[in-house]
Write a protein that holds these residues in place. Structure first.
Motif, PDB file in Angstrom:
ATOM      1  N   VAL A 256      -3.229 -17.720   5.498  1.00  0.00           N
ATOM      2  CA  VAL A 256      -1.957 -17.528   4.787  1.00  0.00           C
ATOM      3  C   VAL A 256      -1.001 -18.681   5.111  1.00  0.00           C
ATOM      4  O   VAL A 256      -0.394 -19.289   4.214  1.00  0.00           O
TER       5      VAL A 256
ATOM      6  N   ALA B  69       1.593  -9.031   0.218  1.00  0.00           N
ATOM      7  CA  ALA B  69       0.127  -9.049   0.322  1.00  0.00           C
ATOM      8  C   ALA B  69      -0.410  -7.675  -0.034  1.00  0.00           C
ATOM      9  O   ALA B  69       0.279  -6.667   0.142  1.00  0.00           O
ATOM     10  N   CYS B  70      -1.629  -7.654  -0.545  1.00  0.00           N
ATOM     11  CA  CYS B  70      -2.303  -6.382  -0.812  1.00  0.00           C
ATOM     12  C   CYS B  70      -3.616  -6.397  -0.027  1.00  0.00           C
ATOM     13  O   CYS B  70      -4.475  -7.257  -0.261  1.00  0.00           O
TER      14      CYS B  70
ATOM     15  N   LEU C 139       0.414  -9.798   9.219  1.00  0.00           N
ATOM     16  CA  LEU C 139       1.167 -10.206   8.039  1.00  0.00           C
ATOM     17  C   LEU C 139       2.587  -9.638   8.058  1.00  0.00           C
ATOM     18  O   LEU C 139       3.544 -10.334   7.712  1.00  0.00           O
TER      19      LEU C 139
ATOM     20  N   LEU D 195       5.816 -10.677   5.808  1.00  0.00           N
ATOM     21  CA  LEU D 195       5.341 -10.308   4.458  1.00  0.00           C
ATOM     22  C   LEU D 195       5.519  -8.803   4.246  1.00  0.00           C
ATOM     23  O   LEU D 195       5.503  -8.018   5.202  1.00  0.00           O
TER      24      LEU D 195
ATOM     25  N   VAL E 239       3.664  -5.553   2.681  1.00  0.00           N
ATOM     26  CA  VAL E 239       2.231  -5.301   2.512  1.00  0.00           C
ATOM     27  C   VAL E 239       1.980  -3.981   1.787  1.00  0.00           C
ATOM     28  O   VAL E 239       2.549  -2.945   2.135  1.00  0.00           O
TER      29      VAL E 239
ATOM     30  N   ALA F 290       0.931  -9.169  -5.822  1.00  0.00           N
ATOM     31  CA  ALA F 290       0.691  -9.728  -4.481  1.00  0.00           C
ATOM     32  C   ALA F 290       0.460 -11.238  -4.544  1.00  0.00           C
ATOM     33  O   ALA F 290      -0.203 -11.733  -5.451  1.00  0.00           O
ATOM     34  N   ARG F 291       1.003 -11.966  -3.586  1.00  0.00           N
ATOM     35  CA  ARG F 291       0.734 -13.416  -3.464  1.00  0.00           C
ATOM     36  C   ARG F 291      -0.612 -13.616  -2.765  1.00  0.00           C
ATOM     37  O   ARG F 291      -1.298 -14.619  -2.968  1.00  0.00           O
ATOM     38  N   PHE F 292      -0.973 -12.633  -1.888  1.00  0.00           N
ATOM     39  CA  PHE F 292      -2.275 -12.674  -1.211  1.00  0.00           C
ATOM     40  C   PHE F 292      -2.975 -11.334  -1.405  1.00  0.00           C
ATOM     41  O   PHE F 292      -2.382 -10.282  -1.144  1.00  0.00           O
TER      42      PHE F 292
ATOM     43  N   VAL G 261      -6.272  -9.402   0.003  1.00  0.00           N
ATOM     44  CA  VAL G 261      -7.218  -9.553   1.106  1.00  0.00           C
ATOM     45  C   VAL G 261      -8.277  -8.459   1.028  1.00  0.00           C
ATOM     46  O   VAL G 261      -7.950  -7.274   1.066  1.00  0.00           O
TER      47      VAL G 261
END
Ligand code: NDP
Length: 309
Positions: A104, A139-140, A155, A160, A162, A191-193, A195
């Protein structure tokens, strides 16, 4: 289950030297040996600690996998042969959490670009709008088990927000919204990330498919620390090539080692790591703790730790 002899298969050397585990377990009231050609699992071993599966282990009563994932073990055959299977879930959250935090930060702070430029003695600053900070991004995390927990903790520590996905729709500390798999496309959409941290099962094979990837933001990154087959790799490559998503950090692949011909090696916004996201020199101690407790339990007539149903 009887437990007087325990074998350590040389395949554990993917993660640590077998002799180090043997020595760490030397005070146990069982004979612990490193398997070799001369001493195979068929030589009346009661249990075996292993990375790989081998047919010979069907002659033992207990197989302990030094990994969390047991997708390579033939569960039906093991239960037919009355072999108990246990795994090492629970020990990877810290290492994987830090690995994901590293991916990240690398993308946001452009660290992967700097390393790549350094190799070519290329002094090249990012464009004014290329670098960013992760606090306040979302983030997800798909899978909220021991990996997911370690990832969520890192995170949220970085600031972040989440969300998470799992079948059990109960709240999880540090996770704003817990979605179920049927809501996956909604869950990933802001989400930007994203996972992936689920076990590989019939339900999760290909769960991150073309539709889910399409539902991601154009500036989003996919991170896979689960198993390669959880993500449709071809759809992922196509989405990155066409700019539908920003990139990916991948520790696991449909084929490992990742073939030289894979386009993933040469993509600027892709970080490839060779299935080592959980590596730490303490790995062997963590496995030894699980095996030690299982030996105690089995010899007391109880069920070993982390029995796979
Ligand atoms: P856990 O069993 O602790 O957690 C699994 C999580 O996945 C749970 O939250 C579970 O929740 C969720 N889950 C299971 N099925 C689904 C589904 N169909 N859809 C959404 N969520 C689901 O496992 P770990 O966290 O220890 O490990 C997960 C996997 O990560 C391992 O099986 C292994 O394959 C991989 N791994 C990879 C490593 C690496 O080196 N890259 C290291 C360690 C593990 P629920 O039951 O409520 O759905």
């Amino acid at each position: 289950m009887r437990l007087d002899t325990l074998g350590i298969d040389p395949s554990v050397s993917t993660l640590f030297p077998p002799e180090v585990l043997r020595d760490a377990l030397s005070d146990l009231p069982v004979e612990t040996v490193v398997l070799d050609e001369a001493r195979s699992a068929t030589d009346s071993l009661d249990g075996v600690v292993t990375f790989a599966y081998d047919e010979r282990f069907l002659d033992t009563g207990w197989i302990h996998s030094v990994q969390a994932g047991v997708d390579r073990f033939p569960r039906d055959r093991l239960s037919e042969a009355n072999v108990v299977l246990t795994n090492s879930t629970g020990i990877h959250g810290d290492a994987i959490g830090e690995t994901v935090a590293g991916y990240v930060l690398a993308f946001a702070r452009r660290l992967h670009d700097h390393v790549s430029n350094q190799r070519r003695a290329n002094w090249s600053q990012p464009e004014w709008n290329e670098a960013w900070t992760v606090a306040g991004e979302r983030a997800c995390v798909v899978g909220l088990g021991s990996l997911g927990r370690g990832i969520v903790d890192r995170l949220t520590g970085l600031g972040l927000d989440v969300d998470g996905v799992r079948r059990t729709p109960t709240p999880e500390p540090g996770v704003d919204r817990v979605y179920t798999p049927s809501e996956l496309e909604t869950a990933v959409s802001d989400a930007r990330f994203v996972v992936a941290a689920v076990p590989l099962t019939d339900e999760t094979s290909g769960i991150i498919d073309r539709a889910v990837i399409s539902a991601m933001r154009e500036d989003a990154y996919l991170i896979n620390v689960a198993r390669g087959e959880v993500v449709e790799q071809e759809s992922l490559v196509a989405a990155i090539e066409s700019g539908d998503i920003a990139g990916a950090a991948l520790d696991v692949f449909e084929t490992e080692p990742l073939p030289e011909s894979s386009p993933l090696w040469d993509m600027n916004e892709v970080i490839v790591s060779p299935h080592c996201g959980a590596f730490t020199h303490e790995y062997v101690d963590h496995v030894a703790s699980i095996v030690r407790e299982s030996v105690r339990r089995v010899r007391a007539g109880e069920t070993p730790v982390n029995t796979v149903p």
